[in-house]
Design an enzyme around this catalytic site. Structure first.
Site, PDB file in Angstrom:
ATOM      1  N   SER A  33       0.833  -1.202   0.000  1.00 28.52           N
ATOM      2  CA  SER A  33       0.000   0.000   0.000  1.00 28.52           C
ATOM      3  C   SER A  33       0.866   1.249   0.000  1.00 28.52           C
ATOM      4  CB  SER A  33      -0.946  -0.022   1.213  1.00 28.52           C
ATOM      5  OG  SER A  33      -1.920   0.975   1.109  1.00 28.52           O
ATOM      6  N   ASN A  34       0.263   2.406   0.178  1.00 27.28           N
ATOM      7  CA  ASN A  34       0.943   3.692   0.179  1.00 27.28           C
ATOM      8  C   ASN A  34       0.513   4.473   1.414  1.00 27.28           C
ATOM      9  OD1 ASN A  34       0.915   2.939  -2.691  1.00 27.28           O
ATOM     10  ND2 ASN A  34       1.611   5.012  -3.040  1.00 27.28           N
ATOM     11  N   HIS A  35       1.330   5.406   1.817  1.00 24.77           N
ATOM     12  CA  HIS A  35       0.888   6.356   2.842  1.00 24.77           C
ATOM     13  C   HIS A  35      -0.194   7.246   2.260  1.00 24.77           C
ATOM     14  CE1 HIS A  35       3.909   5.684   5.865  1.00 24.77           C
ATOM     15  NE2 HIS A  35       4.900   5.910   5.023  1.00 24.77           N
ATOM     16  N   SER A  36      -1.296   7.407   2.927  1.00 23.31           N
ATOM     17  CA  SER A  36      -2.297   8.397   2.532  1.00 23.31           C
ATOM     18  C   SER A  36      -3.362   8.471   3.609  1.00 23.31           C
ATOM     19  CB  SER A  36      -2.963   7.998   1.209  1.00 23.31           C
ATOM     20  OG  SER A  36      -4.002   8.903   0.899  1.00 23.31           O
ATOM     21  N   SER A 101      -1.524   2.408  -5.510  1.00 23.72           N
ATOM     22  CA  SER A 101      -0.335   1.560  -5.513  1.00 23.72           C
ATOM     23  C   SER A 101       0.083   1.312  -6.963  1.00 23.72           C
ATOM     24  CB  SER A 101      -0.656   0.236  -4.817  1.00 23.72           C
ATOM     25  OG  SER A 101       0.504  -0.546  -4.769  1.00 23.72           O
TER      26      SER A 101
END
Ligand code: CTP
Ligand code: CA
Length: 224
Positions: A33-36, A101
């Site tokens: 995943s990604n930071h958000s 992603s």
């Protein structure tokens, strides 16, 4: 509040807003995943709704509550996010703030990947669809498409190139070296067909308000 409540400059317009991260499973217990935090995207959805737009917010997993007057569809993966966006069309406006992603596992394992004496697994990744670029190329493309770019180096050069590459009308660039993830404030530059404007640092809700104002200016002045 009264001023917001009486602003109908985007009445009759449909806006898609993507927000939050996407989550790509590796196996039943692990993901990529990604930071958000979703804060900027949710604030934009709220600001567009406050101007009378019908807003569909397509969101990855975040802990925020859905703003008043906004329809929210929760998704996990990039492919689901794209499918929901396409199903929600037509729209006049699309604002893609999601931290999608870029890759997913070529095949997520059906069962939990176990540690073995062979050492760590090698993950084979494939590229996810680009939601923003796909929306930009559709025959029923929204009239105004706004992308976001999180950059750590050569922020404006990368952002100008990214706007061209994606084919979006506007691109909002932010410098993520400054710790914007999860923060309430943001320092952004708006890149349009006419040039680059750097806005002063302000709350994400103020960035949202200013962007929604700029969007409504376009529709009030030129688009039937
Ligand atoms: N975006 C998207 N779908 C993707 C990747 C990105 O819709 N698969 C959108 C984001 O929501 C954002 C814009 O494209 O509006 C730019 O995202 P960014 O990650 O900065 O761009 P990439 O093209 O993925 O380039 P890179 O991560 O390599 O810098
Ligand atoms: Ca990316």
């Amino acid at each position: 509040l009264e001023a917001l409540a009486s602003d109908h400059s985007l009445a009759g317009r449909h806006a898609l807003v993507t927000a939050g991260p996407t989550v790509e499973p590796l196996d039943p217990v692990r993901f990529l995943s990604n930071h958000s935090s979703g804060k900027q995207g949710y604030a934009i959805a709220a600001a567009l709704a406050a101007r009378g737009a019908k807003v569909t917010l397509i969101s990855g997993p975040v802990t925020l509550s859905v703003p008043a007057g906004v329809v929210c569809v929760k998704v996990q993966t990039a492919r689901e996010m794209l499918g929901v966006c396409e199903a929600a069309l037509p729209a006049e406006i699309a604002v893609c703030t999601a931290a999608v992603s870029d890759w997913r596992a070529k095949a997520a394992a059906q069962g939990k990947i176990k540690k073995t004496s062979e050492g760590p697994p090698v993950l084979e990744l494939v590229e996810n669809p680009d939601i923003l670029a796909t929306l930009c190329r559709l025959a029923n493309r929204p009239k105004l498409i706004v992308g976001f770019a999180a950059e750590t180096d050569d922020v404006l050069d990368n952002a100008v190139a990214k706007r061209q590459r994606k084919g979006c009308d506007w691109l909002v660039a932010n410098d993520v070296r400054r710790g914007v993830f999860g923060a309430d404030r943001n320092l952004v530059s708006l890149i349009t067909e006419t040039g680059i404007e750097t806005w002063p640092e302000m709350d994400k809700s103020q960035v949202a308000g200013k962007l929604a104002q700029r969007i409504s200016d376009v529709f009030v002045s030129s688009i039937p």
